[in-house]
Each structure stands twice: as C-alpha cells, then as structure tokens.
Design a protein around this motif. Sequence first.
Motif, PDB file in Angstrom:
ATOM      1  N   THR A 136      21.911  12.938  18.116  1.00  0.00           N
ATOM      2  CA  THR A 136      21.900  14.282  18.696  1.00  0.00           C
ATOM      3  C   THR A 136      23.241  14.979  18.419  1.00  0.00           C
ATOM      4  OG1 THR A 136      22.869  13.638  20.797  1.00  0.00           O
ATOM      5  CG2 THR A 136      20.469  13.427  20.608  1.00  0.00           C
ATOM      6  N   ILE A 137      23.251  16.280  18.642  1.00  0.00           N
ATOM      7  CA  ILE A 137      24.494  17.041  18.442  1.00  0.00           C
ATOM      8  C   ILE A 137      25.614  16.462  19.310  1.00  0.00           C
ATOM      9  CG2 ILE A 137      25.583  19.305  18.768  1.00  0.00           C
ATOM     10  CD1 ILE A 137      23.004  20.583  17.885  1.00  0.00           C
ATOM     11  N   GLY A 138      25.238  15.924  20.458  1.00  0.00           N
ATOM     12  CA  GLY A 138      26.217  15.330  21.365  1.00  0.00           C
ATOM     13  C   GLY A 138      26.952  14.126  20.780  1.00  0.00           C
ATOM     14  N   ASP A 139      26.382  13.534  19.700  1.00  0.00           N
ATOM     15  CA  ASP A 139      27.031  12.377  19.071  1.00  0.00           C
ATOM     16  C   ASP A 139      28.060  12.787  18.015  1.00  0.00           C
ATOM     17  OD1 ASP A 139      25.524  10.288  20.340  1.00  0.00           O
ATOM     18  OD2 ASP A 139      23.819  10.843  19.081  1.00  0.00           O
ATOM     19  N   SER A 140      28.130  14.087  17.690  1.00  0.00           N
ATOM     20  CA  SER A 140      28.927  14.553  16.548  1.00  0.00           C
ATOM     21  C   SER A 140      30.373  14.062  16.573  1.00  0.00           C
ATOM     22  CB  SER A 140      28.922  16.082  16.484  1.00  0.00           C
ATOM     23  OG  SER A 140      27.614  16.542  16.375  1.00  0.00           O
ATOM     24  N   ALA A 141      31.026  14.229  17.731  1.00  0.00           N
ATOM     25  CA  ALA A 141      32.446  13.841  17.805  1.00  0.00           C
ATOM     26  C   ALA A 141      32.608  12.332  17.680  1.00  0.00           C
ATOM     27  CB  ALA A 141      33.042  14.323  19.126  1.00  0.00           C
ATOM     28  N   ALA A 142      31.626  11.564  18.186  1.00  0.00           N
ATOM     29  CA  ALA A 142      31.738  10.100  18.182  1.00  0.00           C
ATOM     30  C   ALA A 142      31.493   9.503  16.802  1.00  0.00           C
ATOM     31  CB  ALA A 142      30.755   9.507  19.192  1.00  0.00           C
ATOM     32  N   ILE A 143      30.683  10.170  15.981  1.00  0.00           N
ATOM     33  CA  ILE A 143      30.390   9.574  14.663  1.00  0.00           C
ATOM     34  C   ILE A 143      31.441   9.950  13.618  1.00  0.00           C
ATOM     35  CG2 ILE A 143      27.924   9.247  15.045  1.00  0.00           C
ATOM     36  CD1 ILE A 143      27.365  11.803  13.534  1.00  0.00           C
ATOM     37  N   GLU A 150      31.647  19.593  11.578  1.00  0.00           N
ATOM     38  CA  GLU A 150      30.720  19.593  10.433  1.00  0.00           C
ATOM     39  C   GLU A 150      29.424  18.842  10.772  1.00  0.00           C
ATOM     40  OE1 GLU A 150      33.106  19.594   6.309  1.00  0.00           O
ATOM     41  OE2 GLU A 150      33.976  18.251   7.804  1.00  0.00           O
ATOM     42  N   PHE A 151      29.562  17.733  11.489  1.00  0.00           N
ATOM     43  CA  PHE A 151      28.352  17.000  11.888  1.00  0.00           C
ATOM     44  C   PHE A 151      27.499  17.845  12.824  1.00  0.00           C
ATOM     45  CE2 PHE A 151      30.567  13.041  10.550  1.00  0.00           C
ATOM     46  CZ  PHE A 151      29.578  12.581   9.705  1.00  0.00           C
ATOM     47  N   SER A 152      28.150  18.533  13.733  1.00  0.00           N
ATOM     48  CA  SER A 152      27.348  19.309  14.676  1.00  0.00           C
ATOM     49  C   SER A 152      26.668  20.490  13.976  1.00  0.00           C
ATOM     50  CB  SER A 152      28.185  19.666  15.885  1.00  0.00           C
ATOM     51  OG  SER A 152      28.587  20.939  15.894  1.00  0.00           O
ATOM     52  N   GLN A 153      27.327  21.081  12.963  1.00  0.00           N
ATOM     53  CA  GLN A 153      26.673  22.155  12.204  1.00  0.00           C
ATOM     54  C   GLN A 153      25.461  21.630  11.433  1.00  0.00           C
ATOM     55  OE1 GLN A 153      29.821  23.900   9.881  1.00  0.00           O
ATOM     56  NE2 GLN A 153      30.692  24.933  11.642  1.00  0.00           N
ATOM     57  N   ASP A 157      17.311  22.671  11.427  1.00  0.00           N
ATOM     58  CA  ASP A 157      15.978  22.121  11.690  1.00  0.00           C
ATOM     59  C   ASP A 157      15.591  21.038  10.693  1.00  0.00           C
ATOM     60  OD1 ASP A 157      15.695  23.817  13.751  1.00  0.00           O
ATOM     61  OD2 ASP A 157      14.525  25.319  12.648  1.00  0.00           O
ATOM     62  N   THR A 158      16.132  21.116   9.486  1.00  0.00           N
ATOM     63  CA  THR A 158      15.735  20.183   8.429  1.00  0.00           C
ATOM     64  C   THR A 158      16.508  18.861   8.504  1.00  0.00           C
ATOM     65  OG1 THR A 158      17.347  21.261   7.011  1.00  0.00           O
ATOM     66  CG2 THR A 158      15.050  21.956   6.755  1.00  0.00           C
ATOM     67  N   VAL A 159      17.529  18.823   9.336  1.00  0.00           N
ATOM     68  CA  VAL A 159      18.398  17.640   9.379  1.00  0.00           C
ATOM     69  C   VAL A 159      18.064  16.782  10.603  1.00  0.00           C
ATOM     70  CG1 VAL A 159      20.798  16.866   9.609  1.00  0.00           C
ATOM     71  CG2 VAL A 159      20.241  18.784   8.102  1.00  0.00           C
ATOM     72  N   PHE A 160      17.992  15.470  10.384  1.00  0.00           N
ATOM     73  CA  PHE A 160      17.772  14.553  11.497  1.00  0.00           C
ATOM     74  C   PHE A 160      18.521  13.248  11.212  1.00  0.00           C
ATOM     75  CE2 PHE A 160      14.943  11.407   9.565  1.00  0.00           C
ATOM     76  CZ  PHE A 160      14.517  12.083   8.433  1.00  0.00           C
ATOM     77  N   GLY A 161      18.635  12.430  12.217  1.00  0.00           N
ATOM     78  CA  GLY A 161      19.338  11.172  11.985  1.00  0.00           C
ATOM     79  C   GLY A 161      19.116  10.195  13.122  1.00  0.00           C
TER      80      GLY A 161
END
Length: 162
Positions: free
Chosen positions: A18-25, A41-44, A49-53
């Motif tokens: 999720t976007i909430g993981d951006s800083a941790a990854i 950059e991860f949060s952007q 919509d096309t990006v998932f992980g």
Amino acid sequence: MKLPFWPLKRDYALELLTIGDSAAIAPLHREDFVRPWSGEEFSQLLEQDTVFGFAVREVGHGTEAPAGFVLARLAAGEAEILTIAVSRAHRRHGLGWRLMDAVLRELHAQRAEALFLEVDETNAPAIALYRKFGFHEVGKRPNYYQSAQGATGALVMRLDLR
Ligand SMILES: CC(C)(COP(=O)(O)OP(=O)(O)OC[C@H]1O[C@@H](n2cnc3c(N)ncnc32)[C@H](O)[C@@H]1OP(=O)(O)O)[C@@H](O)C(=O)NCCC(=O)NCCS
C-alpha cells in the motif's frame, strides 16, 4: 545434558503493498540499487491505477519494515516488474519466489498476456529466480546500468502467461 540448538523456522506473511509502505520500502531498495527510489517516488507509483505490488513481513514483526517487496505494472494486457528486492538478512528463504508467484497469480486473474522485466546481465541470483519461473531472454540493452564499477548490460526477459 546440553540440548541441541535448533534455529526457529522463520514465518512470513504476504500482503498487498500500500501507499503507506512507501517510506518503509525505500531503505530496502537502497540496499542494492545504484539509483535507489525515494519513498516519495514509491508513493507516486503506488497511486497509479496500473501499479500494484506485494510485501512480505516476518510474522510477529508487524510494525517493522517489510522483509521484501515487489512492484509491477499492468496495462493493456502486458505487465512489467518495476522492481523487486528482498532484504539481505532475509534472502534465500523463498521470499523472492513468493513475491513473484503473487504477481503471477494476480496477472493470471487479470488475464494478462505477458510479463516483461529488465535485469542486469551480471545479477546471477535474480536471473536464476526469473529462469525458474520460465522467463526467457528477448533482448539486450548494452551499457544500460552505470555504476562506479563501470557499465553493464540489461537483459530484457519475457514470460508468456497464456
Ligand atoms: C533476486 C532476489 C529478489 C532473490 O530473493 P530471495 O528471496 O533470496 O530468493 P529465493 O530464496 O526466493 O530464491 C528463489 C530462487 O532464486 C534463485 N536464487 C536466489 N538467490 C540466488 C543466489 N544467490 N544464487 C543463485 N540462485 C539464486 C534460485 O533459483 C532460488 O531457488 P532455490 O532456493 O530453490 O535454489 C534477491 O537476491 C534480491 O533482492 N536481490 C537484490 C535486488 C535485485 O537484484 N532485484 C532484482 C532486480 S531485476
């Protein structure tokens, strides 16, 4: 009597990234990539919509950074792995495999046709992982990655999903 020491088997849970993981990854990405991506950059990317992980987290370490993650993009039936990383402390526990497997399951559910990726031609662990899934080489980009050690080429790999 001295009891033998058996290391505890590590247990990991797979989660949607999720976007909430951006800083941790971001620090995890920094462990291995010459041009690491920032949390911003991860949060952007994750806003698209096309990006998932997916992320894997060691069970019992819920508040800590994930042990590994993968980010992929699916558009018009074709998908690409944007990046994948497993923290050095957690490698060779099958996490890279689980992350790729999760992406493939999602792509099959979405009826995607093919999955592409680029990998440094000198990155033997990643190439071995991808070959294990059946990826094959479809192209090469010479001098694609630049580092203090010099330039290396990128292999473009493809996996047919249908
Ligand atoms: C590539 C990477 C994601 C693999 O993660 P991992 O969790 O250690 O991989 P797994 O334990 O799931 O291994 C799955 C398979 O990959 C291959 N593999 C993984 N690491 C390997 C290594 N060091 N040497 C040879 N093969 C390796 C093996 O085929 C392995 O299967 P096996 O254990 O049955 O032999 C990890 O090394 C990593 O994060 N590297 C740095 C970032 C990176 O290079 N990302 C790819 C950029 S394109």
